[in-house]
Design a protein around this motif. Structure first.
Motif, PDB file in Angstrom:
ATOM      1  N   ALA A 182     -51.505   6.535 109.407  1.00 20.88           N
ATOM      2  CA  ALA A 182     -51.325   7.864 108.818  1.00 20.88           C
ATOM      3  C   ALA A 182     -50.091   7.895 107.928  1.00 20.88           C
ATOM      4  N   ALA A 183     -49.013   7.264 108.368  1.00 23.66           N
ATOM      5  CA  ALA A 183     -47.783   7.215 107.572  1.00 23.66           C
ATOM      6  C   ALA A 183     -48.015   6.459 106.266  1.00 23.66           C
ATOM      7  N   ARG A 184     -48.785   5.391 106.330  1.00 20.54           N
ATOM      8  CA  ARG A 184     -49.081   4.618 105.124  1.00 20.54           C
ATOM      9  C   ARG A 184     -49.910   5.446 104.137  1.00 20.54           C
ATOM     10  N   ARG A 185     -50.903   6.148 104.645  1.00 26.34           N
ATOM     11  CA  ARG A 185     -51.743   6.983 103.782  1.00 26.34           C
ATOM     12  C   ARG A 185     -50.936   8.119 103.155  1.00 26.34           C
ATOM     13  N   ALA A 186     -50.071   8.732 103.979  1.00 20.49           N
ATOM     14  CA  ALA A 186     -49.264   9.852 103.479  1.00 20.49           C
ATOM     15  C   ALA A 186     -48.349   9.411 102.347  1.00 20.49           C
ATOM     16  N   ALA A 187     -47.787   8.221 102.481  1.00 16.72           N
ATOM     17  CA  ALA A 187     -46.839   7.733 101.480  1.00 16.72           C
ATOM     18  C   ALA A 187     -47.497   7.468 100.134  1.00 16.72           C
ATOM     19  N   SER A 188     -48.803   7.201 100.133  1.00  9.35           N
ATOM     20  CA  SER A 188     -49.467   6.793  98.891  1.00  9.35           C
ATOM     21  C   SER A 188     -50.342   7.873  98.258  1.00  9.35           C
ATOM     22  N   LEU A 189     -50.681   8.928  98.985  1.00  6.71           N
ATOM     23  CA  LEU A 189     -51.604   9.939  98.440  1.00  6.71           C
ATOM     24  C   LEU A 189     -50.922  10.805  97.381  1.00  6.71           C
ATOM     25  N   PRO A 190     -51.417  10.796  96.145  1.00  4.91           N
ATOM     26  CA  PRO A 190     -50.827  11.659  95.103  1.00  4.91           C
ATOM     27  C   PRO A 190     -51.183  13.134  95.323  1.00  4.91           C
ATOM     28  N   ILE A 191     -50.170  13.985  95.321  1.00  2.72           N
ATOM     29  CA  ILE A 191     -50.366  15.431  95.476  1.00  2.72           C
ATOM     30  C   ILE A 191     -49.575  16.153  94.396  1.00  2.72           C
ATOM     31  N   LEU A 192     -50.220  17.105  93.729  1.00  2.08           N
ATOM     32  CA  LEU A 192     -49.558  17.972  92.750  1.00  2.08           C
ATOM     33  C   LEU A 192     -49.605  19.406  93.253  1.00  2.08           C
ATOM     34  N   LEU A 193     -48.441  20.032  93.393  1.00  2.13           N
ATOM     35  CA  LEU A 193     -48.339  21.433  93.768  1.00  2.13           C
ATOM     36  C   LEU A 193     -47.658  22.199  92.638  1.00  2.13           C
ATOM     37  N   CYS A 194     -48.267  23.318  92.242  1.00  2.98           N
ATOM     38  CA  CYS A 194     -47.696  24.170  91.192  1.00  2.98           C
ATOM     39  C   CYS A 194     -47.597  25.590  91.731  1.00  2.98           C
ATOM     40  N   HIS A 195     -46.504  26.286  91.367  1.00  2.00           N
ATOM     41  CA  HIS A 195     -46.313  27.646  91.870  1.00  2.00           C
ATOM     42  C   HIS A 195     -45.464  28.451  90.901  1.00  2.00           C
ATOM     43  N   GLY A 196     -45.836  29.706  90.729  1.00  2.00           N
ATOM     44  CA  GLY A 196     -45.087  30.604  89.861  1.00  2.00           C
ATOM     45  C   GLY A 196     -43.977  31.321  90.599  1.00  2.00           C
ATOM     46  N   SER A 197     -42.814  31.454  89.957  1.00  2.00           N
ATOM     47  CA  SER A 197     -41.679  32.117  90.608  1.00  2.00           C
ATOM     48  C   SER A 197     -41.912  33.612  90.769  1.00  2.00           C
ATOM     49  N   GLY A 198     -42.851  34.160  89.980  1.00  5.88           N
ATOM     50  CA  GLY A 198     -43.134  35.586  90.065  1.00  5.88           C
ATOM     51  C   GLY A 198     -44.364  35.925  90.891  1.00  5.88           C
ATOM     52  N   ASP A 199     -44.841  34.983  91.688  1.00  9.41           N
ATOM     53  CA  ASP A 199     -46.043  35.197  92.504  1.00  9.41           C
ATOM     54  C   ASP A 199     -45.756  36.230  93.590  1.00  9.41           C
ATOM     55  N   ASP A 200     -46.452  37.380  93.536  1.00  7.56           N
ATOM     56  CA  ASP A 200     -46.231  38.434  94.522  1.00  7.56           C
ATOM     57  C   ASP A 200     -47.341  38.485  95.571  1.00  7.56           C
ATOM     58  N   VAL A 201     -48.248  37.490  95.571  1.00  8.98           N
ATOM     59  CA  VAL A 201     -49.311  37.402  96.575  1.00  8.98           C
ATOM     60  C   VAL A 201     -48.999  36.280  97.571  1.00  8.98           C
ATOM     61  N   VAL A 202     -48.804  35.078  97.046  1.00 11.44           N
ATOM     62  CA  VAL A 202     -48.304  33.949  97.850  1.00 11.44           C
ATOM     63  C   VAL A 202     -46.938  33.607  97.276  1.00 11.44           C
ATOM     64  N   ALA A 203     -45.904  34.077  97.909  1.00 10.54           N
ATOM     65  CA  ALA A 203     -44.553  33.954  97.360  1.00 10.54           C
ATOM     66  C   ALA A 203     -44.194  32.498  97.075  1.00 10.54           C
ATOM     67  N   HIS A 204     -43.386  32.310  96.025  1.00  5.14           N
ATOM     68  CA  HIS A 204     -42.954  30.967  95.615  1.00  5.14           C
ATOM     69  C   HIS A 204     -42.322  30.200  96.777  1.00  5.14           C
ATOM     70  N   LYS A 205     -41.637  30.899  97.672  1.00  4.03           N
ATOM     71  CA  LYS A 205     -40.964  30.220  98.793  1.00  4.03           C
ATOM     72  C   LYS A 205     -41.974  29.515  99.696  1.00  4.03           C
ATOM     73  N   HIS A 206     -43.202  30.050  99.783  1.00  5.67           N
ATOM     74  CA  HIS A 206     -44.213  29.405 100.617  1.00  5.67           C
ATOM     75  C   HIS A 206     -44.662  28.082 100.001  1.00  5.67           C
ATOM     76  N   GLY A 207     -44.795  28.058  98.690  1.00  9.49           N
ATOM     77  CA  GLY A 207     -45.126  26.806  98.010  1.00  9.49           C
ATOM     78  C   GLY A 207     -44.011  25.793  98.150  1.00  9.49           C
ATOM     79  N   GLU A 208     -42.770  26.285  98.023  1.00 11.42           N
ATOM     80  CA  GLU A 208     -41.596  25.412  98.128  1.00 11.42           C
ATOM     81  C   GLU A 208     -41.464  24.831  99.542  1.00 11.42           C
ATOM     82  N   LYS A 209     -41.647  25.695 100.550  1.00 17.51           N
ATOM     83  CA  LYS A 209     -41.565  25.230 101.936  1.00 17.51           C
ATOM     84  C   LYS A 209     -42.683  24.242 102.256  1.00 17.51           C
ATOM     85  N   SER A 210     -43.847  24.462 101.684  1.00 18.32           N
ATOM     86  CA  SER A 210     -44.971  23.551 101.907  1.00 18.32           C
ATOM     87  C   SER A 210     -44.654  22.177 101.331  1.00 18.32           C
ATOM     88  N   ALA A 211     -44.074  22.153 100.130  1.00 15.00           N
ATOM     89  CA  ALA A 211     -43.689  20.887  99.509  1.00 15.00           C
ATOM     90  C   ALA A 211     -42.637  20.177 100.362  1.00 15.00           C
TER      91      ALA A 211
END
Length: 257
Positions: A182-211
């Motif tokens: 699992a650690a090997r897979r996690a290290a190699s899987l490409p993930i792109l996360l994008c988030h707007g600072s003005g998001d009032d539905v899913v706040a930017h902090k949730h995207g940041e904390k997830s990253a």
């Protein structure tokens, strides 16, 4: 398509929920087929909304599959039914996760990808709740199993999440640390996360904390992009980022035959 799942209730009683998924829309590749990506819409939306957007992208080597979530009661709307990949209340680290709903939707995604040719790279992406489901699918791939313990059957090569969050983040790190694979897979899987600072539905902090949670769990091939002033929607600049990132990470060559 329906998906049946059962959970053990009190005593010896079993409860079974059936999830009826809506219509799936497919955007065929305009050039040589190199990658298939399942793209998941947000809460209350449907697959056709995103298929119209994805069809315009300059990515001729990608086949897009855009399913529609089941219609179900959703706690955040006081139990009002709408299309949703899983049930949810408030978005927070302490909120309970609907593992049954998440597993059903992740299974649906995997089933859609499992019939693709063996030489085709596979990915999953989404917006808002769809992004959360895509990230949950990513963790199932990394751990090799769904939350219910059933084996996860497909190999993901890329994951994209726009304006979303990571479900089940509290236990992810400890789960990955228990398995070298699992650690090997996690290290190699490409993930792109994008988030707007003005998001009032899913706040930017949730995207940041997830990253941050993904990074601390060992996801080293992670890109997080913030967009100043962007609300809970997408813009051409963000989709350009997605196109460039997918082309780079998946080695797409833009060929037409």
């Amino acid at each position: 398509m329906s998906y049946n799942t059962s959970a053990v209730g009190s005593g010896s009683r079993n409860t079974t929920r059936t999830f009826e998924f809506g219509r799936t829309h497919v955007v065929r590749p305009k050039g040589k087929h190199q990658t298939t990506i399942v793209w998941l819409h947000g809460l209350g939306d449907k697959g056709s909304s995103w298929s119209q957007i994805l069809e315009t992208l300059p990515l001729p080597n990608i086949k897009w599959i855009c399913p529609t979530a089941p219609t179900r009661p959703v706690a955040i709307f006081g139990g009002f039914p709408c299309t949703a990949w899983f049930d949810m209340g408030d978005i927070s680290e302490d909120a309970p996760d609907d593992l049954e709903g998440l597993d059903a939707s992740a299974t649906h995604v995997a089933n859609l990808l499992s019939t693709e040719p063996a030489d085709i790279k596979l990915g999953v992406g989404g917006f808002s709740m769809g992004a959360a489901t895509a990230l949950y699918s990513a963790t199932c791939h990394i751990l090799g199993q769904y939350g219910n313990g059933n084996l996860y059957p497909v190999n993901l090569s890329a994951v994209v999440g726009l304006s979303g969050w990571l479900p089940c983040s509290r236990t992810l790190r400890s789960q990955i640390e228990r398995s070298e694979e699992a650690a090997r897979r996690a290290a190699s899987l490409p993930i792109l996360l994008c988030h707007g600072s003005g998001d009032d539905v899913v706040a930017h902090k949730h995207g940041e904390k997830s990253a941050q949670a993904l990074s601390s769990a060992g996801f080293r091939n992670l890109t997080f992009r913030s967009y100043n002033g962007l609300g809970h929607y997408t813009i051409p600049e963000e989709m350009d980022e997605v196109c460039n990132w997918l082309t780079s990470r998946l080695g797409l060559d833009g060929s037409w035959s």
